[in-house]
Design an enzyme around this catalytic site. Structure first.
Site, PDB file in Angstrom:
ATOM      1  CD  GLU A 191     -21.564 -32.107  77.051  1.00 44.05           C
ATOM      2  OE1 GLU A 191     -21.429 -33.153  77.709  1.00 44.05           O
ATOM      3  OE2 GLU A 191     -22.662 -31.543  76.901  1.00 44.05           O
ATOM      4  CD  GLU A 376     -25.184 -32.248  73.337  1.00 45.17           C
ATOM      5  OE1 GLU A 376     -25.607 -32.535  74.472  1.00 45.17           O
ATOM      6  OE2 GLU A 376     -24.190 -32.775  72.818  1.00 45.17           O
TER       7      GLU A 376
END
Ligand code: FCB
Length: 469
Positions: A191, A376
């Site tokens: 991220e 995720e």
């Protein structure tokens, strides 16, 4: 060492296998053969052992010590003590049928000063972790950077300093050289949007800076680090498969007005296309560069071709969607957030499983990745421990079931989705929220470090066993 049954109150292997796992009559959505089911964690969130075996200081150690930054005043000093309990945690994964584990390497364990002398004891830990996983036939997916920059490098400016890109590539080479004979799947960065903007612009993550232009420059350096890191991993390990994990947010406009639709597109540019376009197309979105004007980052000649490395897979972290209108919640991008109409998790995130389907289809159509993993997906709910009994978390079961269904639908419609990592294996240190948010399939009782299964863990075990939802 404590036995598994002593640690995990309510199950042993035999007990877990004996659980009633009949195919539910409504389990009709089947996944492709070889679909890889697993779970994910990150070093700082689970390992603890921050002063052990020569580990250096990281920016999260430092950030947690800054008063007011962490909701419950806690830190990852002990976390889940995974550094010492990894064998039991891996037995637990194996018992649940997981075939893959995504974990991250703490840079400061490998290079306590960020560069220079390699700390062999740090590498040894990940060596043992990988070997234990493989003994249980669990495939390691290694994230090289999940936000815990060595403090020594932050002292030189962190990701705002372009020299860090080379430091990162050197670090990636060291880890890939050591583990690359056994680790086949690598994630360069977790991220980068969060690292750049929550860390350097919003100030809510380490290193806690609050400058828009710095955030943008950092985002470019992270993209570049992905490119240089990919090259370094492949040079060290010829059959490595390399990708990145992006937090992608499906964005709906707050209304049909032209202003709101334009705002939603800007948000998509800022969160999604700002990372996807350079990675897959070798250019930043033109509308973003125009919007940013003088705030746009400095990009050196040749950078974009380094960023656009062939990606073996794209990792997608998906939790919720965004509903966006034009407004002043975020003046730099002229955006306003709208609270969604559906249920919300303990993070205040709207439950919106269709967004996962839309994201998978959009990415497949617009960027044609060779493969996709959900790196995720999961939800926080305020789970309660009741003695040693299973923790009942029906809301998480429903959340996961709906998202698995969306994923399966996308596969049927052509998305090259190869695997799914639930966030998270167990409750852990949730960054600025400390231990106040529980995302685990497994409950962690922090005072005793006992792991207790949640209903969602048994639900997941059943999904894996039948490869269907
Ligand atoms: C993601 C992070 C992960 C975890 C989840 C809830 O943004 O990658 O570490 O905190 O959110």
């Amino acid at each position: 060492m404590q036995s598994v049954s002593a640690l995990f109150q309510i199950y042993t292997f035999a007990e877990m296998s004996a659980l009633s796992l009949e195919l539910q009559p409504n389990m009709t959505r089947t996944f492709p053969d070889q679909f890889l089911w697993g779970s994910a964690t990150a070093a700082y969130q689970v390992e603890g052992a921050v002063n052990t075996d020569g580990r250096g200081l990281s920016i999260w150690d430092q950030f947690c010590r800054t008063p007011g930054k962490i909701e419950d005043g806690s830190s990852g000093d002990l976390a889940c003590d995974h550094y010492h309990r990894y064998r039991d945690d891996i037995s637990l994964m194996a018992g649940l049928g997981m075939r893959a584990y995504r974990f991250s390497v703490c840079w400061a364990r490998i290079l306590p000063n960020g560069v220079g002398k390699v700390n062999g004891a740090g590498l040894d830990f990940y060596d043992r972790l990988v070997d234990t996983l493989l003994q249980h036939r669990i495939q390691p997916f290694v994230t090289l950077y999940h936000w815990d920059m060595p403090q020594a490098l932050q002292d030189k400016g962190g990701w705002a300093n372009r020299d860090l890109v080379s430091a990162y590539a050197d670090y990636a080479a060291v880890v890939a050289a050591r583990l690359g004979d056994r680790v086949k799947n690598w994630i360069t960065l977790n991220e980068p949007w969060v690292s750049a903007f929550m860390g350097y612009f919003m100030g809510v993550h380490a290193p806690g800076l609050t400058d828009w232009r710095t955030g943008l420059q950092v985002s470019h350096h992270l993209n570049l680090a992905h490119g240089r890191g990919s090259q370094a991993i492949r040079a060290a390990s010829a059959d490595a498969k390399v990708g990145i994990a992006l937090n992608l947010s499906w964005t709906d406009p707050a209304s049909d007005s032209e202003a709101d639709r334009a705002a939603a597109w800007r948000h998509d540019g800022y969160v999604n296309r700002w990372f996807l376009d350079p990675l897959f197309k070798g250019s930043y979105p033109v509308d973003m560069i125009e919007w940013l004007g003088p705030d746009a980052p400095t990009i050196a000649p040749g950078d974009l071709s380094i960023i656009q490395q062939p990606n073996d897979f794209l990792g997608i972290n998906y939790y919720t969607r965004s509903i966006i209108g034009e407004g002043d919640d975020f003046p730099q991008m002229k955006l306003r957030w709208v609270y969604g109409p559906n249920d919300h998790t303990d993070m205040g995130w709207e439950v919106y499983p269709d967004g996962l389907y839309h994201t998978l289809m959009r990415v497949t159509q617009d960027y044609q990745p060779a493969a996709i993993y959900i790196t995720e997906n999961g939800a926080a709910f305020p789970d309660k421990l009741n003695g040693t009994e299973e923790v009942h978390d029906e809301k998480r079961v429903n959340y996961l079931r709906a998202h698995f269904e969306s994923a399966q639908r996308a596969i049927e419609d052509g998305a090259p989705l190869k695997g799914y990592f639930v966030w998270s294996l167990m409750d852990n240190f949730e960054w600025s929220y400390g231990y106040t948010k529980r995302f685990g399939l497994v409950y962690v009782d922090y005072p005793t470090q006992k792991r207790v299964l949640k209903t969602s863990a048994r639900f997941y075990q059943n999904v894996i066993r039948h490869n269907a939802v």
